[in-house]
Design an enzyme around this catalytic site. Structure first.
Site, PDB file in Angstrom:
ATOM      1  N   SER A 201      -6.619  13.992  21.963  1.00 50.81           N
ATOM      2  CA  SER A 201      -5.390  13.441  21.371  1.00 50.81           C
ATOM      3  C   SER A 201      -4.891  12.237  22.167  1.00 50.81           C
ATOM      4  O   SER A 201      -4.383  11.270  21.584  1.00 50.81           O
ATOM      5  CB  SER A 201      -4.305  14.507  21.235  1.00 50.81           C
TER       6      SER A 201
ATOM      7  N   ILE B 153     -15.435  13.304  39.220  1.00 53.06           N
ATOM      8  CA  ILE B 153     -16.075  11.984  39.210  1.00 53.06           C
ATOM      9  C   ILE B 153     -16.907  11.843  40.494  1.00 53.06           C
ATOM     10  O   ILE B 153     -16.367  11.944  41.598  1.00 53.06           O
ATOM     11  CB  ILE B 153     -15.009  10.860  39.124  1.00 53.06           C
TER      12      ILE B 153
ATOM     13  N   ASN C 188      -6.394   8.640  36.012  1.00 54.58           N
ATOM     14  CA  ASN C 188      -6.366   9.952  35.361  1.00 54.58           C
ATOM     15  C   ASN C 188      -4.932  10.294  34.980  1.00 54.58           C
ATOM     16  O   ASN C 188      -3.987   9.775  35.570  1.00 54.58           O
ATOM     17  CB  ASN C 188      -6.906  11.008  36.342  1.00 54.58           C
TER      18      ASN C 188
ATOM     19  N   HIS D 290      -2.475  13.717  34.594  1.00 49.16           N
ATOM     20  CA  HIS D 290      -2.408  15.149  34.905  1.00 49.16           C
ATOM     21  C   HIS D 290      -1.105  15.712  34.334  1.00 49.16           C
ATOM     22  O   HIS D 290      -0.059  15.087  34.485  1.00 49.16           O
ATOM     23  CB  HIS D 290      -2.466  15.333  36.430  1.00 49.16           C
TER      24      HIS D 290
ATOM     25  N   GLU E 153       2.739  12.447  27.507  1.00 46.81           N
ATOM     26  CA  GLU E 153       1.472  11.749  27.741  1.00 46.81           C
ATOM     27  C   GLU E 153       1.252  10.687  26.674  1.00 46.81           C
ATOM     28  O   GLU E 153       0.908   9.533  26.979  1.00 46.81           O
ATOM     29  CB  GLU E 153       0.305  12.747  27.738  1.00 46.81           C
TER      30      GLU E 153
END
Ligand code: GRF
Length: 210
Positions: free
Chosen positions: A26, A101, A115, A117, A187
């Site tokens: 998403s 990674i 990233n 979180h 987000e």
């Protein structure tokens, strides 16, 4: 005589992003849509470790090339550094990517991997702290706030320098699902704008007030 115009090395006009995702995607979808009309930024590659992941359908729908990672090559080979350079990737955006990674990729893309979180790091991060586990831990600890953290990626899980955080309240009667839904909204609201600021210096990060 004839005038010969010498051009400086022509770099592509656009900043190219690769999104690494393992799941539903998403966040990847929001980021693709946000930059779909951008003259400066394009999502040019989707990288996924799971052939069943929803994010691959999203990539296909938007005609974005996708790589399904081979575990051996990722962890013990070139970790796709050749493919990423070939695609002229400027920024690697992790969006629900569950593999660590590898050090080689961190080195080759130093300062160019970020990233997101779903908690306020440094709390509730590290190995095993992903998805539902994060929200369960936040609620079990009786936290009054949670939120999102966007950060640079180094060789440790959830460890690199913070770029951006946004907070939300944890109300009484909150469940991992209700909290997860609100965090997802945060987000979706911020990740694209933070990426845009990293690439184009829009000032979003410094001007955003929680
Ligand atoms: C997000 O909550 C992100 O913070 C976490 O994984 C989730 C990915 O969700 N790292 P989606 O696949 O983007 O829907």
């Amino acid at each position: 005589g004839k005038l010969i115009k010498v051009y400086p090395e022509i770099k592509h006009a656009k900043h190219c992003i690769a999104i690494f995702a393992s799941g539903a995607g998403s966040n990847a979808k929001k980021i693709i849509e946000y930059f779909s009309q951008s003259p400066n930024i394009s999502v040019s590659l989707i990288v996924c470790n799971n052939a069943e992941a929803g994010v691959l359908k999203i990539a296909a729908h938007y005609h974005i090339p996708a790589i399904i990672l081979d575990k051996e090559k990722f962890f013990r080979g070139n970790c796709y550094t050749d493919e990423l350079k070939e695609a002229q990737i400027d920024l690697i955006v992790l969006a629900g990517f569950l593999w660590k990674i590898p050090a080689l990729l961190v080195k080759v893309f130093a300062g160019k991997i970020i990233n997101i979180h779903p908690a306020l790091l440094p709390k509730y991060g590290g190995k095993g702290m992903y998805g539902r586990h994060v929200h369960e831990a936040v609620i079990a600890a009786g936290e009054k706030v949670s939120g999102i953290t966007i950060h640079y990626v180094d060789e440790l899980y959830d460890h690199g320098k913070n770029i951006f955080q946004a907070v939300c309240h944890v109300s009484s009667g909150e469940t991992p699902d209700t909290l997860a839904a609100r965090i997802h909204m945060l987000e979706h609201a911020h990740y694209s704008k933070v990426i845009e600021d990293i690439l184009l210096n829009t000032g979003y990060i410094t001007h955003h007030i929680n």
